[in-house]
Design a protein around this motif. Structure first.
Motif, mmCIF file in Angstrom:
data_model
loop_
_atom_site.group_PDB
_atom_site.id
_atom_site.type_symbol
_atom_site.label_atom_id
_atom_site.label_comp_id
_atom_site.label_asym_id
_atom_site.label_seq_id
_atom_site.Cartn_x
_atom_site.Cartn_y
_atom_site.Cartn_z
ATOM 1 N N ARG A 1 0.830 -1.208 0.000
ATOM 2 C CA ARG A 1 0.000 0.000 0.000
ATOM 3 C C ARG A 1 0.862 1.255 0.000
ATOM 4 N NH1 ARG A 1 -5.181 -1.270 0.473
ATOM 5 N NH2 ARG A 1 -5.774 -3.270 1.400
ATOM 6 N N GLY A 2 1.992 1.196 0.702
ATOM 7 C CA GLY A 2 2.894 2.337 0.707
ATOM 8 C C GLY A 2 3.454 2.622 -0.676
ATOM 9 N N PHE A 3 3.773 1.565 -1.408
ATOM 10 C CA PHE A 3 4.285 1.714 -2.777
ATOM 11 C C PHE A 3 3.230 2.353 -3.680
ATOM 12 C CE2 PHE A 3 4.515 -0.050 -7.091
ATOM 13 C CZ PHE A 3 5.778 0.376 -7.472
ATOM 14 N N VAL A 4 2.019 1.820 -3.649
ATOM 15 C CA VAL A 4 0.948 2.352 -4.500
ATOM 16 C C VAL A 4 0.652 3.805 -4.137
ATOM 17 C CG1 VAL A 4 -1.501 2.149 -5.086
ATOM 18 C CG2 VAL A 4 -0.063 0.101 -4.992
ATOM 19 N N ALA A 5 0.621 4.109 -2.842
ATOM 20 C CA ALA A 5 0.360 5.483 -2.414
ATOM 21 C C ALA A 5 1.418 6.438 -2.951
ATOM 22 C CB ALA A 5 0.308 5.546 -0.886
ATOM 23 N N GLN A 6 2.675 6.009 -2.930
ATOM 24 C CA GLN A 6 3.747 6.875 -3.418
ATOM 25 C C GLN A 6 3.612 7.127 -4.917
ATOM 26 O OE1 GLN A 6 7.283 5.784 -1.407
ATOM 27 N NE2 GLN A 6 8.578 7.218 -2.484
ATOM 28 N N MET A 7 3.222 6.095 -5.676
ATOM 29 C CA MET A 7 3.056 6.275 -7.122
ATOM 30 C C MET A 7 1.860 7.185 -7.427
ATOM 31 S SD MET A 7 5.642 4.655 -8.150
ATOM 32 C CE MET A 7 6.522 4.650 -6.580
ATOM 33 N N LEU A 8 0.761 6.996 -6.681
ATOM 34 C CA LEU A 8 -0.409 7.847 -6.903
ATOM 35 C C LEU A 8 -0.126 9.293 -6.504
ATOM 36 C CD1 LEU A 8 -3.286 5.468 -5.718
ATOM 37 C CD2 LEU A 8 -2.700 6.086 -8.071
ATOM 38 N N ASP A 9 0.645 9.487 -5.445
ATOM 39 C CA ASP A 9 1.033 10.850 -5.056
ATOM 40 C C ASP A 9 1.878 11.499 -6.153
ATOM 41 O OD1 ASP A 9 -0.268 11.168 -2.641
ATOM 42 O OD2 ASP A 9 1.409 10.434 -1.438
ATOM 43 N N GLN A 10 2.781 10.729 -6.739
ATOM 44 C CA GLN A 10 3.606 11.262 -7.831
ATOM 45 C C GLN A 10 2.728 11.705 -8.994
ATOM 46 O OE1 GLN A 10 6.809 11.708 -7.704
ATOM 47 N NE2 GLN A 10 7.567 11.864 -9.807
ATOM 48 N N MET A 11 1.695 10.919 -9.290
ATOM 49 C CA MET A 11 0.781 11.278 -10.373
ATOM 50 C C MET A 11 -0.010 12.530 -10.026
ATOM 51 S SD MET A 11 -0.470 7.411 -11.246
ATOM 52 C CE MET A 11 -1.607 7.852 -12.561
ATOM 53 N N ARG A 12 -0.411 12.637 -8.760
ATOM 54 C CA ARG A 12 -1.176 13.824 -8.339
ATOM 55 C C ARG A 12 -0.297 15.077 -8.353
ATOM 56 N NH1 ARG A 12 -2.198 16.118 -3.268
ATOM 57 N NH2 ARG A 12 -1.147 14.372 -2.233
ATOM 58 N N PHE A 13 0.911 14.978 -7.793
ATOM 59 C CA PHE A 13 1.814 16.133 -7.771
ATOM 60 C C PHE A 13 2.165 16.592 -9.179
ATOM 61 C CE2 PHE A 13 3.568 14.322 -3.547
ATOM 62 C CZ PHE A 13 2.509 14.877 -2.855
ATOM 63 N N GLY A 14 2.244 15.644 -10.108
ATOM 64 C CA GLY A 14 2.592 15.984 -11.483
ATOM 65 C C GLY A 14 1.415 16.470 -12.311
ATOM 66 N N GLY A 15 0.224 16.464 -11.736
ATOM 67 C CA GLY A 15 -0.949 16.941 -12.445
ATOM 68 C C GLY A 15 -1.564 15.928 -13.396
ATOM 69 N N PHE A 16 -1.215 14.655 -13.239
ATOM 70 C CA PHE A 16 -1.760 13.629 -14.128
ATOM 71 C C PHE A 16 -3.115 13.095 -13.647
ATOM 72 C CE2 PHE A 16 2.821 13.658 -14.731
ATOM 73 C CZ PHE A 16 2.920 13.718 -16.107
ATOM 74 N N ILE A 17 -3.396 13.256 -12.353
ATOM 75 C CA ILE A 17 -4.711 12.968 -11.781
ATOM 76 C C ILE A 17 -5.072 14.099 -10.826
ATOM 77 C CG2 ILE A 17 -4.478 10.451 -11.991
ATOM 78 C CD1 ILE A 17 -3.818 10.369 -8.967
ATOM 79 N N LYS A 18 -6.358 14.216 -10.493
ATOM 80 C CA LYS A 18 -6.767 15.264 -9.555
ATOM 81 C C LYS A 18 -6.554 14.861 -8.107
ATOM 82 C CE LYS A 18 -10.244 18.126 -11.861
ATOM 83 N NZ LYS A 18 -11.669 18.554 -11.863
ATOM 84 N N GLU A 19 -7.050 13.664 -7.775
ATOM 85 C CA GLU A 19 -7.026 13.245 -6.366
ATOM 86 C C GLU A 19 -7.177 11.740 -6.293
ATOM 87 O OE1 GLU A 19 -5.905 13.430 -3.358
ATOM 88 O OE2 GLU A 19 -6.638 15.502 -3.254
ATOM 89 N N TRP A 20 -6.795 11.162 -5.163
ATOM 90 C CA TRP A 20 -7.020 9.738 -4.928
ATOM 91 C C TRP A 20 -7.294 9.529 -3.449
ATOM 92 C CZ3 TRP A 20 -4.128 6.673 -1.632
ATOM 93 C CH2 TRP A 20 -2.915 7.212 -1.182
#
Length: 284
Positions: A65-84
């Motif tokens: 879960r920590g790995f997935v959270a870090q990847m989703l945060d990277q996507m959010r910080f980069g503007g590729f998704i809005k939120e998770w």
């Protein structure tokens, strides 16, 4: 070419087998249990300790879960998704992602895909799309066996039998690109993604049929395109994926006597990587 570009490290697998044999022979010399060799193995201490360690590895989802959270945060910080957000234990899925076009993508987190847990998923009513994310934390696992087992033996059967649509699959974790699981994408080291402590190749992405296969009305449904599945498009854009590396999973279904049968084909860049025969769906 195979159903996934990477492969297990055969030398590592042999070392694991050899070390397991040494451990079985020499375990009585470890620790301060006060037992002689015969009593040690007859007592159940060794077997109990092995089962405890095995359970701790398999039961803990914290690292995954920590790995997935870090990847989703990277996507959010980069503007590729809005939120998770994490969906919580009350739900039959793991993450809900709000895409930039306000569609909702659901992520179901799985392990190595060759176990019965792969069969457990439910597409929630509010999902615009749903993908499976395989995080296989066993360095000795065979990714090629696991991907085929997951896609053909388990996911395709569940989709048809339970009328459950899956839009795609992601196979990606922190062992990808290491010596335990070499990845040909990293023949060009500039493609390595650095996210926190992780240095990874781009993810392996599989596009599934856009609708549920049905023998009578929909025997060979069209495939999703990458632009149809926003979460997969976002992952590809964020982590440097390429169109010629996308996998397409075609599922053809029919009746054959009393059986419902399906054929699964995996292609990459137009080339058939693996194809099954027409295989009956068996349900216990």
């Amino acid at each position: 070419m195979s159903e996934i570009p990477c492969q297990k490290n055969e030398e590592l697998r042999l070392k694991i087998v050899e070390f397991a044999e040494v451990l079985k022979r020499e375990a009585h010399k470890l620790g301060e249990h006060g037992l002689d060799e015969e009593d040690f193995y007859q007592s159940g201490l060794f077997r109990g300790a092995i089962e405890r360690v095995r359970g701790q590895f398999s039961a803990s989802m914290k690292e995954k879960r920590g790995f997935v959270a870090q990847m989703l945060d990277q996507m959010r910080f980069g503007g590729f998704i809005k939120e998770w957000s994490s969906a919580g234990e009350a739900n039959r899925h793991d993450y809900a992602v709000t895409l930039n076009n306000d569609r909702t993508a659901i992520i179901e987190l799985k392990g190595c895909l060759d176990g019965n847990n792969t069969n457990i998923f439910e597409r929630p009513p509010h999902a615009d799309e749903i993908v499976i994310w395989s995080v296989c934390s066993n360095p000795g696992a065979d990714p090629r066996h696991n991907v085929w087992s997951g896609i053909h033996t388990r996911l395709s059967a569940e989709m048809i039998d339970r009328n459950q649509r899956i839009d795609g699959l992601v196979v990606w974790d922190w062992i990808c690109g290491t010596s335990a699981r070499p990845c040909p994408k990293l023949s060009d080291e500039t493609r390595r993604c650095e996210v926190g402590q992780y240095k990874l190749p781009p993810p392996c992405i599989y596009l599934f049929p856009a609708t549920v296969p049905s023998p009578r009305n929909n025997p060979r449904p069209r495939l999703n395109r990458i632009e149809d599945v926003g979460i997969l498009q976002a992952m590809m854009d964020c982590f440097g994926g390429r169109g010629d590396e996308l996998h397409e999973v075609e599922i053809e279904v029919a009746h054959q006597g009393p059986d419902t049968v399906r054929k699964t084909t995996i292609r990459r860049d137009g080339v058939v990587l693996k194809q099954s025969e027409l295989t009956p769906i068996r349900r216990s």
